[in-house]
Design a protein around this motif. Structure first.
Motif, PDB file in Angstrom:
ATOM      1  N   TYR A 150       0.758  -1.437   0.128  1.00 20.90           N
ATOM      2  CA  TYR A 150       0.046  -0.019  -0.027  1.00 20.90           C
ATOM      3  C   TYR A 150       0.901   1.113  -0.031  1.00 20.90           C
ATOM      4  O   TYR A 150       0.532   2.187  -0.568  1.00 20.90           O
ATOM      5  N   ASP A 151       2.085   1.264   0.664  1.00 20.28           N
ATOM      6  CA  ASP A 151       3.081   2.295   0.711  1.00 20.28           C
ATOM      7  C   ASP A 151       4.415   1.633   0.630  1.00 20.28           C
ATOM      8  O   ASP A 151       4.779   1.211   1.613  1.00 20.28           O
ATOM      9  N   TYR A 152       5.024   1.819  -0.518  1.00 19.34           N
ATOM     10  CA  TYR A 152       6.209   0.832  -0.678  1.00 19.34           C
ATOM     11  C   TYR A 152       7.273   1.442   0.421  1.00 19.34           C
ATOM     12  O   TYR A 152       8.397   0.931   0.772  1.00 19.34           O
ATOM     13  N   ASP A 153       7.506   2.895   0.622  1.00 17.22           N
ATOM     14  CA  ASP A 153       8.425   3.265   1.463  1.00 17.22           C
ATOM     15  C   ASP A 153       8.111   3.388   2.968  1.00 17.22           C
ATOM     16  O   ASP A 153       8.859   3.795   3.992  1.00 17.22           O
ATOM     17  N   ALA A 154       6.909   2.912   3.389  1.00 18.53           N
ATOM     18  CA  ALA A 154       6.465   2.665   4.686  1.00 18.53           C
ATOM     19  C   ALA A 154       7.393   1.690   5.410  1.00 18.53           C
ATOM     20  O   ALA A 154       7.890   0.823   4.810  1.00 18.53           O
ATOM     21  N   SER A 155       7.384   1.805   6.803  1.00 18.99           N
ATOM     22  CA  SER A 155       8.204   0.610   7.172  1.00 18.99           C
ATOM     23  C   SER A 155       7.362   0.395   8.792  1.00 18.99           C
ATOM     24  O   SER A 155       7.583   1.125   9.640  1.00 18.99           O
ATOM     25  N   PRO A 156       6.931  -0.954   8.847  1.00 18.22           N
ATOM     26  CA  PRO A 156       7.156  -1.988   7.867  1.00 18.22           C
ATOM     27  C   PRO A 156       5.821  -1.839   6.829  1.00 18.22           C
ATOM     28  O   PRO A 156       5.080  -0.865   6.981  1.00 18.22           O
ATOM     29  N   ARG A 157       6.178  -2.330   5.620  1.00 19.87           N
ATOM     30  CA  ARG A 157       5.067  -2.161   4.504  1.00 19.87           C
ATOM     31  C   ARG A 157       4.072  -3.259   4.982  1.00 19.87           C
ATOM     32  O   ARG A 157       3.930  -4.171   5.184  1.00 19.87           O
ATOM     33  N   LYS A 158       2.936  -2.632   4.452  1.00 15.80           N
ATOM     34  CA  LYS A 158       1.495  -3.426   4.397  1.00 15.80           C
ATOM     35  C   LYS A 158       1.259  -3.766   3.131  1.00 15.80           C
ATOM     36  O   LYS A 158       1.079  -2.969   2.432  1.00 15.80           O
ATOM     37  N   LEU A 159       1.217  -5.177   2.898  1.00 13.12           N
ATOM     38  CA  LEU A 159       1.187  -5.674   1.665  1.00 13.12           C
ATOM     39  C   LEU A 159      -0.325  -5.888   1.125  1.00 13.12           C
ATOM     40  O   LEU A 159      -1.066  -6.484   1.975  1.00 13.12           O
ATOM     41  N   SER A 160      -0.712  -5.481  -0.166  1.00 18.64           N
ATOM     42  CA  SER A 160      -1.962  -5.857  -0.786  1.00 18.64           C
ATOM     43  C   SER A 160      -1.997  -7.051  -1.332  1.00 18.64           C
ATOM     44  O   SER A 160      -1.002  -7.849  -1.383  1.00 18.64           O
ATOM     45  N   PRO A 161      -3.326  -7.455  -1.506  1.00 15.30           N
ATOM     46  CA  PRO A 161      -3.358  -8.924  -2.068  1.00 15.30           C
ATOM     47  C   PRO A 161      -2.858  -9.196  -3.701  1.00 15.30           C
ATOM     48  O   PRO A 161      -2.825 -10.060  -4.374  1.00 15.30           O
ATOM     49  N   PHE A 162      -2.428  -7.942  -4.332  1.00 12.59           N
ATOM     50  CA  PHE A 162      -2.338  -7.953  -5.811  1.00 12.59           C
ATOM     51  C   PHE A 162      -0.694  -8.232  -6.004  1.00 12.59           C
ATOM     52  O   PHE A 162       0.509  -7.831  -5.343  1.00 12.59           O
ATOM     53  N   THR A 163      -0.565  -8.883  -7.196  1.00 14.42           N
ATOM     54  CA  THR A 163       0.909  -9.092  -7.852  1.00 14.42           C
ATOM     55  C   THR A 163       0.569  -8.735  -9.398  1.00 14.42           C
ATOM     56  O   THR A 163      -0.317  -8.630  -9.602  1.00 14.42           O
ATOM     57  N   VAL A 164       1.832  -8.140  -9.743  1.00 15.64           N
ATOM     58  CA  VAL A 164       1.536  -7.716 -11.256  1.00 15.64           C
ATOM     59  C   VAL A 164       1.504  -8.819 -12.235  1.00 15.64           C
ATOM     60  O   VAL A 164       2.318  -9.722 -12.035  1.00 15.64           O
TER      61      VAL A 164
END
Length: 337
Positions: A150-164
């Protein structure tokens, strides 16, 4: 793994870190660059850091080989059509069949920027590569494991369910690699959980551009995590494919020792994959020592500029010779299929 003691500066200056990310750090102190005793290949990975790599290479042309390109982790930020809305692009890219996925996409859309057309990416990439005669394409590649944060630069990162989707990654990658072949530029390639698509990519690139033209450039499988059998098959088929390993990534598994054993000794390179330039020399040297240990090569304690007998070379001179071979390209096309 503890870091090995660095050699003398006259030996160290012959070491090349073929893959690192110094501009990922918040800043780079001038004194860090002044004391850097090796050559580094500085990778870019997204729109925001192309200029950072560019400027670092301008400031330190004798120490930095710039590498321009867009990493698969950021390939969703690139659209394949010039005139598409932000919402249409991301909704087409990230299919949503479940209600929770729809909610996740709605949240993700608020943080994602407007996508950049691939045509614009290639224009900038061409300009940057042409501004530096020794510039490489990198870091580019394929990754089937990475989930969009959801925010690449956040620490820790919270991941969405999506892949490219791999098809989108492949389109972005092939456009960049086509330019590299056109401009005769070498490539640093990322491949994670994408071994079969990577094999298909290599075959498609050779078929598209022709064997002779394809073999004019070199391609480095950076921090390679493939099997020993796959590496042997790749290097048997493609004389322009090199292997580089890093302690920080490959040191997690003993597989990298097997890769060193089975690799063509003339196509082994070392890297740090570090974003702290103060650690690039130490991390790269650690891999030099690992390669030397596995291959049974000696390690130079001093430097003899007149050593013309390859049978007496140590690991540093062998790896430097591999790097020169990588840089020049123009590989022999005589090999078994």
């Amino acid at each position: 793994m503890p870091l090995a003691e660095l050699p003398s500066s006259e030996v160290l200056r012959h070491v090349v870190d073929v893959h690192c990310h110094p501009t990922d750090a918040p800043s780079i102190l001038p004194e860090s660059m002044e004391k850097l005793g090796i050559t580094i290949c500085a990778m870019s990975s997204r729109a925001s850091d192309q200029s950072l790599v560019y400027n670092l290479a301008k400031l330190y042309p004798k120490k930095v080989i710039p590498c321009f390109g867009h990493h698969p982790w950021f390939s969703h930020l690139i659209c394949l059509r010039d005139n598409i809305s932000k919402e249409d692009h991301y909704r087409e890219l990230f299919s949503t069949s479940r209600n929770e996925d729809l909610e996740a996409l709605t949240t993700l859309l608020t943080s994602l920027p407007h996508p950049i057309p691939l045509s614009s990416i290639i224009i900038e990439l061409r300009r940057n590569l042409q501004d530096f005669p020794d510039a490489m394409l990198g870091e580019v590649g394929l990754d089937r494991a990475f989930r969009i944060p959801y925010d690449y630069d956040a620490s820790p990162r919270k991941l969405s369910p999506f892949t490219v989707p791999i098809q989108h990654q492949m389109a972005v990658l092939q456009a960049q690699m086509d330019l590299a072949v056109e401009l005769h530029r070498n490539i640093s390639l990322h491949s994670v959980k994408a071994h079969q698509p990577t094999m298909e990519l290599l075959a498609n690139m050779e078929a598209k551009h022709g064997t002779s033209r394809w073999n004019k450039i070199s391609l480095d499988l950076h921090s390679c995590g493939c099997s020993s059998e796959m590496l042997k098959d790749i290097q048997r088929r493609y004389p322009n494919i090199f292997l580089s390993l890093s302690t920080v990534i490959n040191g997690r598994s003993p597989n990298h020792l097997s890769l060193i054993k089975v690799s063509d000794p003339l196509r082994i390179l070392v890297e740090s994959d570090y974003n702290d330039v103060d650690m690039c020399a130490e991390q790269s040297w650690n891999m030099v020592c690992t390669v030397a240990d596995v291959r049974g090569w000696t390690i130079e304690t001093d430097w003899n500029e007149n050593s013309n007998d390859p049978s007496k070379w140590g690991a540093v001179r062998r790896l430097e010779d591999n790097w020169e071979r990588f840089k020049v390209g123009n590989h022999s096309v005589n090999r078994k299929k």
